[in-house]
Enzyme design. Sequence first.
Site, PDB file in Angstrom:
ATOM      1  N   ASN A  31     -33.069  25.602  -8.691  1.00 37.65           N
ATOM      2  CA  ASN A  31     -31.984  24.838  -8.070  1.00 37.65           C
ATOM      3  C   ASN A  31     -30.803  24.882  -9.045  1.00 37.65           C
ATOM      4  O   ASN A  31     -30.758  24.127 -10.007  1.00 37.65           O
ATOM      5  CB  ASN A  31     -32.475  23.399  -7.830  1.00 37.65           C
ATOM      6  CG  ASN A  31     -31.417  22.506  -7.220  1.00 37.65           C
ATOM      7  OD1 ASN A  31     -30.278  22.930  -7.000  1.00 37.65           O
ATOM      8  ND2 ASN A  31     -31.786  21.272  -6.964  1.00 37.65           N
ATOM      9  N   ARG A  48     -32.868  26.860  -3.950  1.00 34.74           N
ATOM     10  CA  ARG A  48     -32.278  25.841  -3.092  1.00 34.74           C
ATOM     11  C   ARG A  48     -30.803  26.189  -2.894  1.00 34.74           C
ATOM     12  O   ARG A  48     -30.080  26.429  -3.866  1.00 34.74           O
ATOM     13  CB  ARG A  48     -32.394  24.483  -3.771  1.00 34.74           C
ATOM     14  CG  ARG A  48     -31.724  23.413  -2.962  1.00 34.74           C
ATOM     15  CD  ARG A  48     -31.733  22.112  -3.697  1.00 34.74           C
ATOM     16  NE  ARG A  48     -31.072  21.102  -2.888  1.00 34.74           N
ATOM     17  CZ  ARG A  48     -30.505  20.027  -3.392  1.00 34.74           C
ATOM     18  NH1 ARG A  48     -30.526  19.809  -4.687  1.00 34.74           N
ATOM     19  NH2 ARG A  48     -29.936  19.163  -2.609  1.00 34.74           N
ATOM     20  N   HIS A  83     -30.093  16.936   2.448  1.00 28.20           N
ATOM     21  CA  HIS A  83     -31.451  16.484   2.100  1.00 28.20           C
ATOM     22  C   HIS A  83     -32.484  16.956   3.131  1.00 28.20           C
ATOM     23  O   HIS A  83     -33.549  16.358   3.278  1.00 28.20           O
ATOM     24  CB  HIS A  83     -31.552  14.939   2.027  1.00 28.20           C
ATOM     25  CG  HIS A  83     -30.765  14.308   0.930  1.00 28.20           C
ATOM     26  ND1 HIS A  83     -30.058  13.135   1.114  1.00 28.20           N
ATOM     27  CD2 HIS A  83     -30.586  14.660  -0.355  1.00 28.20           C
ATOM     28  CE1 HIS A  83     -29.461  12.800  -0.010  1.00 28.20           C
ATOM     29  NE2 HIS A  83     -29.768  13.713  -0.929  1.00 28.20           N
ATOM     30  N   ARG A  89     -20.910   7.220  -4.384  1.00 27.76           N
ATOM     31  CA  ARG A  89     -20.190   7.608  -3.158  1.00 27.76           C
ATOM     32  C   ARG A  89     -20.082   6.422  -2.204  1.00 27.76           C
ATOM     33  O   ARG A  89     -21.042   5.667  -2.047  1.00 27.76           O
ATOM     34  CB  ARG A  89     -20.930   8.746  -2.443  1.00 27.76           C
ATOM     35  CG  ARG A  89     -20.813  10.059  -3.155  1.00 27.76           C
ATOM     36  CD  ARG A  89     -21.625  11.137  -2.458  1.00 27.76           C
ATOM     37  NE  ARG A  89     -22.467  11.816  -3.423  1.00 27.76           N
ATOM     38  CZ  ARG A  89     -23.537  12.543  -3.121  1.00 27.76           C
ATOM     39  NH1 ARG A  89     -23.911  12.687  -1.875  1.00 27.76           N
ATOM     40  NH2 ARG A  89     -24.236  13.117  -4.078  1.00 27.76           N
ATOM     41  N   GLU A 141     -39.464  18.532  -2.555  1.00 25.71           N
ATOM     42  CA  GLU A 141     -38.647  19.616  -2.002  1.00 25.71           C
ATOM     43  C   GLU A 141     -39.057  20.971  -2.571  1.00 25.71           C
ATOM     44  O   GLU A 141     -39.059  21.970  -1.857  1.00 25.71           O
ATOM     45  CB  GLU A 141     -37.168  19.346  -2.308  1.00 25.71           C
ATOM     46  CG  GLU A 141     -36.613  18.161  -1.529  1.00 25.71           C
ATOM     47  CD  GLU A 141     -35.423  17.508  -2.196  1.00 25.71           C
ATOM     48  OE1 GLU A 141     -35.623  16.761  -3.175  1.00 25.71           O
ATOM     49  OE2 GLU A 141     -34.296  17.733  -1.747  1.00 25.71           O
TER      50      GLU A 141
END
Length: 396
Positions: free
Chosen positions: A7, A90, A179, A238, A382
């Site tokens: 990733n 990823r 996600h 965020r 993941e």
Amino acid sequence: MLIFVLNAGSSSLKYQLIDIKSKELKASGLVERIGIDGILKHEIGENKKLTFETSIPTHKEAIELVLRILTNDETKVINKIEEIKAIGHRVVHGGEHFKESVLVDDDVIRKIEELIPLAPLHNPANILGVKICKELMPKVPNVVTFDTAFHQTMPIENFLYAVPYADYTEHHLRKYGFHGTSHYYVSNEAIKLLNKKDSKIIVCHLGNGSSVCAVRDGKSISTSMGLTPLEGLVMGTRSGDIDAGVIPYLMEKKGLNHTQILDYLNKKSGILGISGVSSDLREVIKSANDGDNRSKIAITMLCDRIKKYLCSYAGLMHGVDAICFTAGIGENSDLIREKVCEGLEFMGIEIDKEKNSKRDKGNREVNTKNSNTKIFIIPTNEEFVIATDTYNLIKK
Ligand code: ADP
């Protein structure tokens, strides 16, 4: 068979080496501060931890360093690099083109490059990871798995913004959701636990970045993130959902340009912005316990926003068989899980406070016996999805 999962971020690189047949995690780690100075935190199996501080000017040196550590005499988990049979990457944005993982060829790289305007911070680094692996291990196949792919099953009425339709067809303006690999893994685990296929599941992936996903019969039908990962829940830094009118208002009041306003909403808002303490929820919970009012407000806002999505998705699916909590906050914070479920008894959602407060590993059920809806904690994985997709594609 050994699969290397990568990733690659703009200045970081996460990796795992997985034996896909035995599901054994051979090694994992994180390279940070690439191009600044360089630090590598490496784990062998799940116990032995090593840290290396050394100059890492580019992603290429980072990957070379990881490969050396995997094969070096003192730290090795494999004898030679050739034992790695495939690499799974990823990639954040697959747009509307990629609905599932694919084997990399020149056309795939070109298509991911075309999607850079939709993910300017992520896709370039993700592709760089692929290109370096092709250069360093030219005989090994590469597979890419997309964060957006799982959400490609959303019906049009759930992914369009209510703006002129031509901006969807001409400029690809729509909700994509992120996600996806985590929402897929967790909902799939929940389906196994429920032991039914016609299922209504809501997954709450709560980490630094957070999103909720409604999964009907194993397919994503709606999710809280949008065109970019800024929409939806209150996150570490965020804002999540805001009135679009806030943007020109603040730009004028504070004299911000468009990069600065995005920075404000992406990096200075959320839990950090409200509490003024930290983006790390553990610190905010501690300061709330010490009596800090803004920290208490931040926690309430976080939980209420999740609750709002839960109820709206339960309405959208005409019910909910299971609510799943995952990622850093979802897996570890009994407080947040309890506050999210609080007051939802009228919908048949009842959390068992004692079960919820027990710290444990693995999938577990934390609802009361009377609850109509199951409440699961399901640690996300993941990397395992990426490794499995990679294996399935190279097997073909
Ligand atoms: P990322 O999105 O970067 O992968 P993670 O899934 O690792 O993030 O989640 C990080 C978040 O999880 C942080 O806000 C951290 O404070 C929170 N977290 C981890 N453990 C706990 C805990 N025991 N209680 C509350 N929050 C926690």
